[in-house]
Design an enzyme around this catalytic site. Sequence first.
Site, PDB file in Angstrom:
ATOM      1  CG  ASP A 149      11.183  -0.859  -6.635  1.00  0.00           C
ATOM      2  OD1 ASP A 149      10.937  -1.503  -5.587  1.00  0.00           O
ATOM      3  OD2 ASP A 149      10.302  -0.464  -7.421  1.00  0.00           O
TER       4      ASP A 149
ATOM      5  CD  GLU B  97      10.492   4.494 -10.847  1.00  0.00           C
ATOM      6  OE1 GLU B  97      11.583   3.951 -11.099  1.00  0.00           O
ATOM      7  OE2 GLU B  97       9.454   3.850 -10.651  1.00  0.00           O
TER       8      GLU B  97
ATOM      9  CB  SER C  99      11.640  -3.586 -16.050  1.00  0.00           C
ATOM     10  OG  SER C  99      10.529  -2.743 -16.260  1.00  0.00           O
TER      11      SER C  99
ATOM     12  CE1 TYR D 135       2.041   2.876  -2.154  1.00  0.00           C
ATOM     13  CE2 TYR D 135       1.791   5.235  -2.534  1.00  0.00           C
ATOM     14  CZ  TYR D 135       2.566   4.162  -2.166  1.00  0.00           C
ATOM     15  OH  TYR D 135       3.879   4.378  -1.807  1.00  0.00           O
TER      16      TYR D 135
END
Length: 388
Positions: free
Chosen positions: A173, A161, A128, A223
């Site tokens: 994305d 972002e 989103s 990660y």
Amino acid sequence: MIDRAEIASQYQQLFGGEPRFWVRAPGRVNLIGEHTDYNDGFVLPAAIEREMVLAVGPRDDRMTLLRSLDYPHAVEFDLAEEIERAPEDPWGNYARGVAWALKEAGYALNGFHGVGQGDVPIGSGLSSSAAIEVAVALAYQAVTGFEMDGVTAAKLCQRAENAFVGVNSGIMDQFISRNAEAGHALLIDCRSLDYRPIPLDTSDAKIVIADTAKRRGLVDSEYNARRAECETAVRILGEHLPGITALRDVSVEQFNGLAERLPEITRKRARHVITENDRVLRAVDLLASGDLQGFGELMNESHRSLRDDYEVSGKELDAMVELAWKQPGVLGSRMTGAGFGGCTVSLLRSDSVEDFCREVPKQYQAQTGLEPSLYVTEAAPGAEISSQ
Ligand code: ADP
Ligand code: MG
């Protein structure tokens, strides 16, 4: 569901008149190619039929005023001033971040006012965040009237972002949200950013996303650990393969010849990334020739590799995938996204969707106690502006 009539009515009440432009930008799901992006490798996402929609109109001043029907307060800032992060206004920072990145890149922006609504589930890993970024960038393009290619736009939204909102995500994305084509997945080379739409024949097959309702804990530390292990693998393999800079540069054959030189954990991590890149390229050939069965097999292999070699699955993701594997009509199923929770993606024959959506959630809930959400989709078109 997006309610365009409600958006238009809110727009009318807040700003008067009709919106000049409508923009939309979709969420996404990655079909195959997991944890390959930061290894300069390949990914194969598709846009989904869930999106962020904005109705916008230009302003005479340089203000941006944006209301989201999904949040109680509006975001408001002046493009003529320095754009700063507002810690008390998390969603507004996505809009501010995009304006900041576009300004930084030298675009002289017009102000706009607008009303938006999204139906990409928030925080489920279907992006989103990219949908809102890409939609806001298009809104500035529409009201200001400049051209921008889809690669540049994706990079600037990613910059918003990463550098402004402060979330360290790859390019996939924003790239797919902006550049997707209906009825196609997109092969993206995360090194060169070359891309190629790959037809995904959905006349007989659907994509079903299942949110496990298990929130992704531990993601950051795990990660970072995986990234470090990949770097270690490149360093050791580089002693034998001069000139490599990422696992992307290592073929499966080269890896098999050198695997013994790597410590066990490093070897498993590298094996996932190297075989996953290979799977993406094979998957593309299979899709191009309409072999959905073969494509599904590769999705299953990808899951096993993520589970056993990369060790980023979890009991909820495994449970959902294993339930899917047992359902009739399922061509393939795997975890998608960073892992430890979040969503799975399955490809299944259209006539099996109804049974799947009834059986899998029921059995999953009985097994885990969690209530999953399912989203059935075809490969949706990328972001667009329409004037009205
Ligand atoms: P996701 O996996 O959905 O991308 P993120 O945490 O990266 O999850 O991004 C979610 C954030 O994006 C939300 O917390 C909100 O700030 C912003 N956002 C997403 N959808 C909307 C929306 N419809 N309206 C306003 N902001 C949104
Ligand atoms: Mg996100």
